[in-house]
Design a protein around this motif. Structure first.
Motif, mmCIF file in Angstrom:
data_model
loop_
_atom_site.group_PDB
_atom_site.id
_atom_site.type_symbol
_atom_site.label_atom_id
_atom_site.label_comp_id
_atom_site.label_asym_id
_atom_site.label_seq_id
_atom_site.Cartn_x
_atom_site.Cartn_y
_atom_site.Cartn_z
ATOM 1 N N GLY A 138 -11.680 -4.075 -12.963
ATOM 2 C CA GLY A 138 -11.907 -4.682 -14.158
ATOM 3 C C GLY A 138 -12.453 -6.099 -13.960
ATOM 4 O O GLY A 138 -13.306 -6.826 -14.836
ATOM 5 N N TYR A 168 -6.992 -3.777 -12.561
ATOM 6 C CA TYR A 168 -7.762 -4.989 -12.976
ATOM 7 C C TYR A 168 -8.522 -5.541 -11.748
ATOM 8 O O TYR A 168 -9.949 -6.021 -11.996
ATOM 9 C CB TYR A 168 -6.953 -5.705 -13.973
ATOM 10 C CG TYR A 168 -7.682 -6.921 -14.131
ATOM 11 C CD1 TYR A 168 -8.734 -6.968 -15.203
ATOM 12 C CD2 TYR A 168 -7.443 -8.224 -13.784
ATOM 13 C CE1 TYR A 168 -9.235 -8.078 -15.801
ATOM 14 C CE2 TYR A 168 -8.131 -9.496 -14.133
ATOM 15 C CZ TYR A 168 -9.182 -9.431 -15.160
ATOM 16 O OH TYR A 168 -9.740 -10.356 -15.493
ATOM 17 N N PHE A 193 -4.315 -11.788 -13.017
ATOM 18 C CA PHE A 193 -3.873 -10.821 -13.967
ATOM 19 C C PHE A 193 -2.817 -11.306 -14.611
ATOM 20 O O PHE A 193 -1.866 -11.916 -14.038
ATOM 21 C CB PHE A 193 -3.318 -9.404 -13.167
ATOM 22 C CG PHE A 193 -2.707 -8.362 -14.056
ATOM 23 C CD1 PHE A 193 -3.765 -7.536 -14.582
ATOM 24 C CD2 PHE A 193 -1.385 -8.348 -14.124
ATOM 25 C CE1 PHE A 193 -3.094 -6.589 -15.472
ATOM 26 C CE2 PHE A 193 -0.821 -7.417 -15.290
ATOM 27 C CZ PHE A 193 -1.830 -6.463 -15.609
ATOM 28 N N GLN A 237 -9.413 -9.606 -19.682
ATOM 29 C CA GLN A 237 -8.709 -8.601 -19.608
ATOM 30 C C GLN A 237 -8.042 -7.994 -20.524
ATOM 31 O O GLN A 237 -8.057 -6.628 -20.540
ATOM 32 C CB GLN A 237 -7.275 -9.247 -18.691
ATOM 33 C CG GLN A 237 -6.467 -8.347 -18.235
ATOM 34 C CD GLN A 237 -5.021 -8.882 -17.580
ATOM 35 O OE1 GLN A 237 -5.108 -9.930 -17.044
ATOM 36 N NE2 GLN A 237 -3.870 -8.442 -18.179
#
Length: 66
Positions: A56, A52, A15, A65
């Motif tokens: 995600g 995420y 991330f 992202q």
């Protein structure tokens, strides 16, 4: 009919903290991180990071992202 669970598709995905700016401001308005102080949430972004990584990453092939 087979269902697909969109959870933890890539546990090694990284991330990237969203930098200050319009994108961060808009995301904070639409999806506030209520578990922490606003300052901590915007600096460390733990809730968004978790979401995420959990969900995600399952669609990171067609989308990144951002």
């Amino acid at each position: 009919n087979q269902s697909t669970r969109l959870n933890d598709c890539d546990p090694n995905a990284k991330f990237h903290i969203i930098p200050e700016g319009e994108k961060l401001s808009n995301l904070d308005k639409r999806w506030p991180q209520l578990e922490n102080t606003r300052e901590y949430a915007l600096t460390k972004q733990p809730f968004w990071q978790n979401e995420y990584k959990k969900h995600g990453t399952c669609c990171k092939n067609p989308y990144n992202q951002a």
